[in-house]
Every structure is written in structure tokens, then in C-alpha cells.
Design an enzyme around this catalytic site. Structure first.
Site, mmCIF file in Angstrom:
data_model
loop_
_atom_site.group_PDB
_atom_site.id
_atom_site.type_symbol
_atom_site.label_atom_id
_atom_site.label_comp_id
_atom_site.label_asym_id
_atom_site.label_seq_id
_atom_site.Cartn_x
_atom_site.Cartn_y
_atom_site.Cartn_z
ATOM 1 N N ASN A 282 -1.929 14.360 -11.164
ATOM 2 C CA ASN A 282 -0.410 14.261 -11.426
ATOM 3 C C ASN A 282 -0.489 12.770 -12.757
ATOM 4 O O ASN A 282 0.608 13.031 -13.618
ATOM 5 C CB ASN A 282 0.672 13.646 -10.356
ATOM 6 C CG ASN A 282 0.147 12.007 -10.125
ATOM 7 O OD1 ASN A 282 -0.544 11.449 -10.394
ATOM 8 N ND2 ASN A 282 1.311 12.299 -9.230
ATOM 9 N N GLU B 14 1.868 -5.544 -11.485
ATOM 10 C CA GLU B 14 0.436 -4.329 -12.372
ATOM 11 C C GLU B 14 -0.219 -4.725 -13.350
ATOM 12 O O GLU B 14 -1.096 -4.189 -13.413
ATOM 13 C CB GLU B 14 1.095 -3.058 -12.027
ATOM 14 C CG GLU B 14 1.489 -2.348 -10.626
ATOM 15 C CD GLU B 14 2.396 -1.361 -11.094
ATOM 16 O OE1 GLU B 14 2.747 -0.586 -12.366
ATOM 17 O OE2 GLU B 14 3.070 -0.367 -9.633
ATOM 18 N N TYR C 262 -2.050 0.211 -5.484
ATOM 19 C CA TYR C 262 -1.223 0.755 -4.885
ATOM 20 C C TYR C 262 -1.777 -0.006 -3.194
ATOM 21 O O TYR C 262 -1.326 0.917 -1.926
ATOM 22 C CB TYR C 262 -2.187 2.252 -3.827
ATOM 23 C CG TYR C 262 -2.101 3.332 -4.892
ATOM 24 C CD1 TYR C 262 -1.450 3.424 -5.957
ATOM 25 C CD2 TYR C 262 -3.111 3.691 -6.398
ATOM 26 C CE1 TYR C 262 -1.037 4.330 -6.596
ATOM 27 C CE2 TYR C 262 -3.128 4.701 -7.145
ATOM 28 C CZ TYR C 262 -2.184 5.080 -7.597
ATOM 29 O OH TYR C 262 -2.249 6.145 -8.912
ATOM 30 N N LYS D 16 -4.663 9.003 -15.700
ATOM 31 C CA LYS D 16 -5.467 9.198 -14.725
ATOM 32 C C LYS D 16 -7.000 9.763 -14.430
ATOM 33 O O LYS D 16 -6.951 10.603 -16.188
ATOM 34 C CB LYS D 16 -4.528 9.386 -13.677
ATOM 35 C CG LYS D 16 -3.293 8.676 -12.860
ATOM 36 C CD LYS D 16 -2.924 8.872 -11.632
ATOM 37 C CE LYS D 16 -1.748 8.548 -11.426
ATOM 38 N NZ LYS D 16 -1.446 8.508 -9.680
ATOM 39 N N HIS E 47 0.287 7.847 -14.418
ATOM 40 C CA HIS E 47 0.703 6.283 -13.557
ATOM 41 C C HIS E 47 1.986 5.625 -14.410
ATOM 42 O O HIS E 47 1.379 5.105 -15.320
ATOM 43 C CB HIS E 47 -0.364 5.433 -12.902
ATOM 44 C CG HIS E 47 0.704 3.989 -12.387
ATOM 45 N ND1 HIS E 47 0.938 4.147 -10.810
ATOM 46 C CD2 HIS E 47 1.145 3.429 -12.802
ATOM 47 C CE1 HIS E 47 1.791 2.834 -11.008
ATOM 48 N NE2 HIS E 47 1.834 3.024 -11.899
HETATM 49 P P1 DAT Z 1 4.264 7.562 -8.363
HETATM 50 O O1 DAT Z 1 2.679 8.066 -9.335
HETATM 51 O O2 DAT Z 1 5.212 8.709 -8.982
HETATM 52 O O3 DAT Z 1 5.034 6.141 -8.847
HETATM 53 P P2 DAT Z 1 4.408 7.420 -5.594
HETATM 54 O O4 DAT Z 1 4.012 5.545 -6.345
HETATM 55 O O5 DAT Z 1 4.929 7.186 -4.410
HETATM 56 O O6 DAT Z 1 4.206 7.962 -6.843
HETATM 57 O O7 DAT Z 1 2.622 7.363 -5.091
HETATM 58 C C1 DAT Z 1 1.382 7.348 -6.084
HETATM 59 C C2 DAT Z 1 0.379 8.629 -6.039
HETATM 60 O O8 DAT Z 1 0.381 8.682 -4.977
HETATM 61 C C3 DAT Z 1 0.582 9.628 -6.520
HETATM 62 O O9 DAT Z 1 1.179 9.274 -8.309
HETATM 63 C C4 DAT Z 1 0.478 10.498 -6.228
HETATM 64 C C5 DAT Z 1 0.230 9.756 -4.505
HETATM 65 N N1 DAT Z 1 1.073 10.652 -3.469
HETATM 66 C C6 DAT Z 1 2.423 9.966 -3.075
HETATM 67 N N2 DAT Z 1 2.707 10.897 -2.265
HETATM 68 C C7 DAT Z 1 2.014 11.088 -1.566
HETATM 69 C C8 DAT Z 1 1.396 12.230 -0.548
HETATM 70 N N3 DAT Z 1 2.901 12.973 -0.076
HETATM 71 N N4 DAT Z 1 0.631 13.046 -0.625
HETATM 72 C C9 DAT Z 1 -0.631 12.452 -1.752
HETATM 73 N N5 DAT Z 1 -0.009 12.213 -2.730
HETATM 74 C C10 DAT Z 1 0.521 11.848 -3.016
HETATM 75 MG MG MG Z 2 4.968 4.656 -7.322
#
Ligand code: DAT
Ligand code: MG
Length: 149
Positions: free
Chosen positions: A112, A126, A49, A9, A115
Site C-alpha cells: 500500500n 515514530e 510496528y 515503502k 505509511h
Molecule cells: P495504516 O498503514 O493505514 O496505518 P495499520 O497501522 O493498521 O494501517 O497497519 C500497518 C500496515 O500493516 C498496513 O499499512 C498494511 C498492513 N496491514 C494492516 N492490516 C492488515 C491486514 N489485515 N492484512 C494484511 N496486512 C495488513
Molecule cells: Mg498505522
């Protein structure tokens, strides 16, 4: 062989951690079969997303993922999806275990670093977004028999 889509990222790119992120996955034993540097636009972010469109954090997520160049990579191996997720650590860096990318290198859920696809079907979807129309090379490594049973 299973495949997973990894994104380095924009924060990891800005912090000079692209090699670190890719290296941890490579050293885990996963084989690189796709690699691209690109900038994500809003349409691509919404496609990638799609499951998060409309959520409270979505606008911030789009701003973040489109804020600079990223690296998209495809890694291949047995249990590639689960192995990559484990090496990345859980979504929130402060909950991610030490020894993981997010647990060692991150602090904020919105920064973070990386991905990784959450299941094999997501990976195929994806990969179709980030490597649309691109043939991924099929190759083996001499070391594969020491990594894959
Ligand atoms: P991951 O990246 O671990 O698969 P995810 O698919 O649930 O997590 O979410 C995609 C991204 O969105 C994640 O890397 C960071 C952001 N995100 C997820 N939940 C969030 C939250 N509650 N507040 C802020 N950003 C969030
Ligand atoms: Mg995810």
C-alpha cells in the site's frame, strides 16, 4: 505546528513513485522538515510496528518493509497527521478513495505504498525511531502565510 512521519515503502521505491508520493504531500501544503533514504532492519520494523507484533500479517509486513530501501520523511503543518492520512487514503487500497495515493496507485493491503502516522503522539514516537539523534531543521517558507491561516 503538527508533524507526521511518512514512509515511502519499498514497493513505491521499486515502482519509481517516491517523487509522486512526496509530491502529493508537498503540494497539499505540508512542509518537509526531515528526509532520509534507508533500509529498515527487523529490529527497526518491530519497533515501528510494535502495535502489530504477533498479528497474523506481521511476518509478511516485516518482510515487505525490510525488502528494500525506503524514504522516511517528516512533514509539518496544521493538522499534518489528518491531512497526510487523507491524502494517503485508507489502509486497503481497494477501499481507498480515488484521488488518494493508495486509491490511485495501489491494489493490495500488503503493497500500500506509504505509511503515515495515525495520531500526533504516534508521529513523535515514530520520528524518534527514524530520526534518532538527528536535529530537524526549523524553517519557514515565504508561501506559508498563503497555506497556513
Ligand atoms: P495504516 O498503514 O493505514 O496505518 P495499520 O497501522 O493498521 O494501517 O497497519 C500497518 C500496515 O500493516 C498496513 O499499512 C498494511 C498492513 N496491514 C494492516 N492490516 C492488515 C491486514 N489485515 N492484512 C494484511 N496486512 C495488513
Ligand atoms: Mg498505522
Amino acid at each position: 505546528m503538527e508533524r507526521t512521519l511518512i514512509l515511502v515503502k519499498p514497493d513505491a521505491m521499486q515502482r519509481g513513485l517516491a517523487g509522486e508520493v512526496l509530491s502529493r504531500l508537498e503540494r497539499r501544503g505540508l512542509r518537509i522538515v526531515g528526509l532520509r533514504l534507508l533500509q529498515v532492519d527487523r529490529a527497526m520494523a518491530e519497533r515501528h510496528y510494535a502495535e502489530h507484533v504477533g498479528k497474523g500479517f506481521f511476518e509478511g509486513l516485516v518482510e515487505y518493509i525490510t525488502s528494500g530501501p525506503i524514504i522516511a520523511a517528516v512533514f509539518e503543518g496544521s493538522n499534518a497527521v489528518a491531512a497526510a492520512r487523507q491524502t494517503m487514503g485508507v489502509t486497503r487500497p481497494t477501499e481507498a478513495a480515488p484521488g488518494t495515493i493508495r486509491g490511485d496507485l495501489g491494489l493490495e493491503v500488503g503493497r500500500n505504498l506509504v505509511h503515515g502516522s495515525d495520531k500526533p503522539e504516534s508521529a513523535e514516537r515514530e520520528i524518534g525511531i527514524f530520526f534518532e539523534g538527528m536535529a530537524l531543521p526549523t524553517w519557514t517558507r515565504d508561501v506559508d502565510r498563503w497555506v497556513f491561516e
